[in-house]
Scaffold this motif. Structure first.
Motif: not given
Length: 161
Positions: A66-68, A72-77, A90-98
């Motif tokens: 469940e946690m995974h 995983h969903g957050q990583m895909l987003e 914007d790419f760098r902003s998304a890279f921060a989340d990655i």
């Protein structure tokens, strides 16, 4: 009992392999961003995204499914946000989340890759909200500031995995 141990080791080994591949592609994206090379970063992002989307280990981790699944969903987003970014900022902003989600995966999955990883931080990234990134080198080479301010940042944590 032996079968369970072998299976658990096999799952751990597979997951380590997957995280190692994720880290390999992630480091290529990071390195391209340090040189302000958006085109190269996008090319490497394709490999990172494919590993995240298509690796069966990401879809079938039994220990904490469940946690995974949520992580995983957050990583895909985050990967999707990077792919659809209109510009390098914007790419760098998304890279921060990655970076955030990959660091969490490395920690949560007890990654044992036999390598040294550094969690580094730039307080100026994301319009001064700050952002972390993973590096194999202790030297600060900032993917958020690129060639404009390559040494901006601090070492937050050093972990041998």
């Amino acid at each position: 009992m032996l079968i369970t141990t072998v299976t658990a080791y096999g799952q751990k080994h597979q997951h380590n392999d997957h995280l190692f591949e994720m880290l390999e592609h992630y480091m290529e994206v990071k390195d391209a961003l340090t040189e302000d090379d958006e085109s190269e970063a996008r090319e490497h992002l394709k490999n990172l995204s494919e590993e995240a989307k298509n690796n069966e280990e990401m879809k079938s981790h039994e220990d904490h499914a469940e946690m995974h699944a949520e992580h995983h969903g957050q990583m895909l987003e985050a990967l999707g946000n990077a792919q659809s970014a209109d510009n390098i900022d914007d790419f760098r902003s998304a890279f921060a989340d990655i970076s955030k989600h990959l660091a969490k995966a490395v920690e949560n999955q007890d990654y044992e890759g036999g390598e040294e990883l550094h969690l580094q931080y730039c307080p100026m990234a994301n319009n001064n909200d700050g952002a972390h990134w993973l590096s194999r080198n202790e030297e600060i080479i900032n993917p958020y500031m690129g060639e404009k301010m390559p040494s901006c940042g601090v070492q937050k944590e050093h972990v041998d995995y």
